[in-house]
Motif scaffolding. Sequence first.
Motif, PDB file in Angstrom:
ATOM      1  N   MET A   1       0.852  -1.191   0.000  1.00 51.89           N
ATOM      2  CA  MET A   1       0.000   0.000   0.000  1.00 51.89           C
ATOM      3  C   MET A   1       0.889   1.243   0.000  1.00 51.89           C
ATOM      4  N   LEU A   2       0.738   2.080  -0.984  1.00 55.28           N
ATOM      5  CA  LEU A   2       1.535   3.295  -1.103  1.00 55.28           C
ATOM      6  C   LEU A   2       0.787   4.479  -0.504  1.00 55.28           C
ATOM      7  N   ALA A   3       1.537   5.482  -0.024  1.00 55.33           N
ATOM      8  CA  ALA A   3       0.879   6.644   0.569  1.00 55.33           C
ATOM      9  C   ALA A   3       1.755   7.867   0.401  1.00 55.33           C
ATOM     10  N   GLY A   4       1.143   9.060   0.561  1.00 52.70           N
ATOM     11  CA  GLY A   4       1.894  10.296   0.626  1.00 52.70           C
ATOM     12  C   GLY A   4       2.318  10.856  -0.708  1.00 52.70           C
ATOM     13  N   LEU A   5       3.306  11.737  -0.625  1.00 52.58           N
ATOM     14  CA  LEU A   5       3.754  12.479  -1.801  1.00 52.58           C
ATOM     15  C   LEU A   5       4.332  11.570  -2.877  1.00 52.58           C
ATOM     16  N   SER A   6       5.014  10.501  -2.460  1.00 50.83           N
ATOM     17  CA  SER A   6       5.585   9.604  -3.459  1.00 50.83           C
ATOM     18  C   SER A   6       4.499   8.946  -4.299  1.00 50.83           C
ATOM     19  N   THR A   7       3.378   8.607  -3.659  1.00 46.26           N
ATOM     20  CA  THR A   7       2.257   8.016  -4.390  1.00 46.26           C
ATOM     21  C   THR A   7       1.648   9.033  -5.351  1.00 46.26           C
ATOM     22  N   LEU A   8       1.526  10.289  -4.901  1.00 47.99           N
ATOM     23  CA  LEU A   8       0.989  11.331  -5.770  1.00 47.99           C
ATOM     24  C   LEU A   8       1.884  11.530  -6.985  1.00 47.99           C
ATOM     25  N   ALA A   9       3.187  11.476  -6.764  1.00 49.80           N
ATOM     26  CA  ALA A   9       4.127  11.610  -7.881  1.00 49.80           C
ATOM     27  C   ALA A   9       3.973  10.458  -8.862  1.00 49.80           C
ATOM     28  N   GLN A  10       3.790   9.263  -8.334  1.00 47.91           N
ATOM     29  CA  GLN A  10       3.585   8.095  -9.206  1.00 47.91           C
ATOM     30  C   GLN A  10       2.279   8.217  -9.989  1.00 47.91           C
ATOM     31  N   ASN A  12       0.770  11.030 -10.844  1.00 49.60           N
ATOM     32  CA  ASN A  12       0.976  12.054 -11.874  1.00 49.60           C
ATOM     33  C   ASN A  12       1.796  11.531 -13.046  1.00 49.60           C
ATOM     34  N   ALA A  13       2.703  10.593 -12.757  1.00 49.25           N
ATOM     35  CA  ALA A  13       3.561  10.045 -13.811  1.00 49.25           C
ATOM     36  C   ALA A  13       2.895   8.905 -14.573  1.00 49.25           C
ATOM     37  N   GLY A  14       1.665   8.538 -14.157  1.00 50.55           N
ATOM     38  CA  GLY A  14       0.963   7.456 -14.843  1.00 50.55           C
ATOM     39  C   GLY A  14       1.489   6.085 -14.495  1.00 50.55           C
ATOM     40  N   ALA A  15       2.187   5.973 -13.336  1.00 48.52           N
ATOM     41  CA  ALA A  15       2.811   4.699 -12.970  1.00 48.52           C
ATOM     42  C   ALA A  15       1.890   3.762 -12.192  1.00 48.52           C
ATOM     43  N   LEU A  16       0.654   4.195 -11.930  1.00 50.08           N
ATOM     44  CA  LEU A  16      -0.243   3.375 -11.120  1.00 50.08           C
ATOM     45  C   LEU A  16      -1.400   2.794 -11.926  1.00 50.08           C
ATOM     46  N   GLN A  17      -1.270   2.760 -13.220  1.00 49.14           N
ATOM     47  CA  GLN A  17      -2.329   2.222 -14.068  1.00 49.14           C
ATOM     48  C   GLN A  17      -2.702   0.800 -13.647  1.00 49.14           C
ATOM     49  N   GLY A  18      -4.002   0.569 -13.506  1.00 51.26           N
ATOM     50  CA  GLY A  18      -4.486  -0.766 -13.165  1.00 51.26           C
ATOM     51  C   GLY A  18      -4.606  -1.038 -11.687  1.00 51.26           C
ATOM     52  N   CYS A  19      -4.169  -0.105 -10.822  1.00 49.64           N
ATOM     53  CA  CYS A  19      -4.244  -0.378  -9.382  1.00 49.64           C
ATOM     54  C   CYS A  19      -5.699  -0.327  -8.919  1.00 49.64           C
ATOM     55  N   THR A  20      -6.003  -1.124  -7.897  1.00 48.31           N
ATOM     56  CA  THR A  20      -7.374  -1.212  -7.377  1.00 48.31           C
ATOM     57  C   THR A  20      -7.557  -0.424  -6.089  1.00 48.31           C
ATOM     58  N   ARG A  21      -6.432  -0.073  -5.434  1.00 48.37           N
ATOM     59  CA  ARG A  21      -6.506   0.719  -4.202  1.00 48.37           C
ATOM     60  C   ARG A  21      -5.511   1.857  -4.281  1.00 48.37           C
ATOM     61  N   LEU A  22      -5.968   3.054  -3.843  1.00 44.75           N
ATOM     62  CA  LEU A  22      -5.112   4.235  -3.837  1.00 44.75           C
ATOM     63  C   LEU A  22      -5.237   4.922  -2.489  1.00 44.75           C
ATOM     64  N   ALA A  37      -7.743   8.790 -14.057  1.00 42.74           N
ATOM     65  CA  ALA A  37      -7.018   7.895 -14.969  1.00 42.74           C
ATOM     66  C   ALA A  37      -7.139   6.439 -14.522  1.00 42.74           C
ATOM     67  N   LEU A  38      -7.590   6.220 -13.276  1.00 37.44           N
ATOM     68  CA  LEU A  38      -7.737   4.869 -12.734  1.00 37.44           C
ATOM     69  C   LEU A  38      -9.189   4.392 -12.775  1.00 37.44           C
ATOM     70  N   ALA A  39     -10.014   5.068 -13.554  1.00 36.00           N
ATOM     71  CA  ALA A  39     -11.455   4.780 -13.569  1.00 36.00           C
ATOM     72  C   ALA A  39     -11.781   3.340 -13.938  1.00 36.00           C
ATOM     73  N   ASP A  40     -10.926   2.683 -14.694  1.00 37.41           N
ATOM     74  CA  ASP A  40     -11.199   1.317 -15.135  1.00 37.41           C
ATOM     75  C   ASP A  40     -10.828   0.262 -14.096  1.00 37.41           C
ATOM     76  N   SER A  41     -10.154   0.676 -13.010  1.00 35.47           N
ATOM     77  CA  SER A  41      -9.678  -0.330 -12.056  1.00 35.47           C
ATOM     78  C   SER A  41      -9.930   0.010 -10.597  1.00 35.47           C
ATOM     79  N   LEU A  42     -10.006   1.286 -10.232  1.00 36.59           N
ATOM     80  CA  LEU A  42      -9.992   1.685  -8.823  1.00 36.59           C
ATOM     81  C   LEU A  42     -11.249   1.224  -8.072  1.00 36.59           C
ATOM     82  N   LYS A  43     -11.028   0.510  -6.954  1.00 35.95           N
ATOM     83  CA  LYS A  43     -12.121   0.031  -6.125  1.00 35.95           C
ATOM     84  C   LYS A  43     -12.118   0.646  -4.728  1.00 35.95           C
ATOM     85  N   ILE A  44     -10.924   0.967  -4.210  1.00 40.43           N
ATOM     86  CA  ILE A  44     -10.807   1.523  -2.862  1.00 40.43           C
ATOM     87  C   ILE A  44     -10.003   2.813  -2.937  1.00 40.43           C
TER      88      ILE A  44
END
Length: 442
Positions: A1-10, A12-22, A37-44
């Motif tokens: 589980m990622l959190a904080g500024l590093s997750t926001l940077a990821q 913004n960079a499009g590195a979290l495509q397909g993730c189900t939790r943010l 951008a995560l509309a096709d996968s995000l559940k939580i």
Amino acid sequence: MLAGLSTLAQLNAGALQGCTRLDLSCGLTEFPREIFALADSLKILNLSGNQLASLPDDLPRLRHLEVIFCSENRFTELPAILGQCPSLTMIGFKSNQIKHVADEVFPSHLRWLILTDNQLTELPSSIGRCQQLEKLMLAGNRLAALPDALAQCQQLALVRVAANQLTAFPECLLQLPRLAWLAIGGNPFNAALERNQMDDVASVNASDVTLGQKLGEGASGTIYQAQWHHSVPRDAAIKIFKGAVTSDGWPQTEMAVCRAAGEHPHLIGALAQLNGHAAGAGLIMPLISPEFSVLAAPPSLKTCIADVYASDLRFTWRAALLLAHGIADAARHLHQRGILHGDLYAHNILHHSDGRTYLGDFGAASFYSPDAAWAKALERIEVRAFGALLAELLTRIDWPDDHDDLRFDLMHWQKKCVDLAGDTQISFANLQQGLWRILHNH
């Protein structure tokens, strides 16, 4: 589980495509549009611990979103747009400043609503349209009553309305056939009973204890091993409360109930109240041997109201029956003293493989008058919780081939506990005696 500024940077960079939790907790003042951008996968989606006060009008674009957490933000009303999210089943907005909940805010598939520690003075009658609602957490608000329409939520099993301004017991709760876990302490209608018990709570200064290793953590506090420098030094366990109000109610209610519960061989009672510790208010309890372990983990996001057991946990029939009998006897003891435990769950039970057991955690407990018109109904609610526990034990027993009659007897008692017709008058005294007879007849 990622959190904080590093997750926001990821993100913004499009590195979290397909993730189900943010999880984003980094001082946000606006909802990051990149989340779409995560509309096709995000559940939580967890946006707790930010400075948000609103959600975007196009939030339903997150069409697979099932769970949203926005606790510890700056919302003053529950965003009405939540009602248009097609897949949303869980909403958590704990510890905001919410004063208003719109009629249209509840999504049709809602199972779990958390509005603990806000400033609500009323709940809209539209809550009655939530036919799948199982868990409702409203402790620490300013509710003076509950809407009669709540009785339409026939799947409701857990309700937390402690630490509010209820001037009378909400009788709509008695029309909920599945209600099993109820927290109602710290309200004006039972305040006198609570005050009478607070006078008996012994106090210990922080200088008299030394905290040791962490033993566990629950919704209302963290438990540590400790040394109590009493007249005779002794090992103890200390529960440090997490704040002025918890998901179950006021810490002072728990302290009063825990002391009033008295001694019982299957209860983890309280020895004293801890004052002045830097970590917060606390409760000193007996230290239970490490031979005992927690029976199960609390409910998950998926199970909602059901505890999560280890997949390999098994019992002999005698150990399971001894455990069940011990808990039934502890509950009988509490209700004879006008105490509703409110959270009779496996995750609040310590057990040994031989069947020895303890019931603990009085965070959701409350006092009630045995003379009240609804007193027997409160015990009936708790009996239903015991029935759920008994059902869980039954599926984990290794039955001998020649014990069909024993299994039938236990199933009979379990069915009486959860009878949805509500026409049985079963009590914990009945249960304790019935289970004891089974033990001695086999």
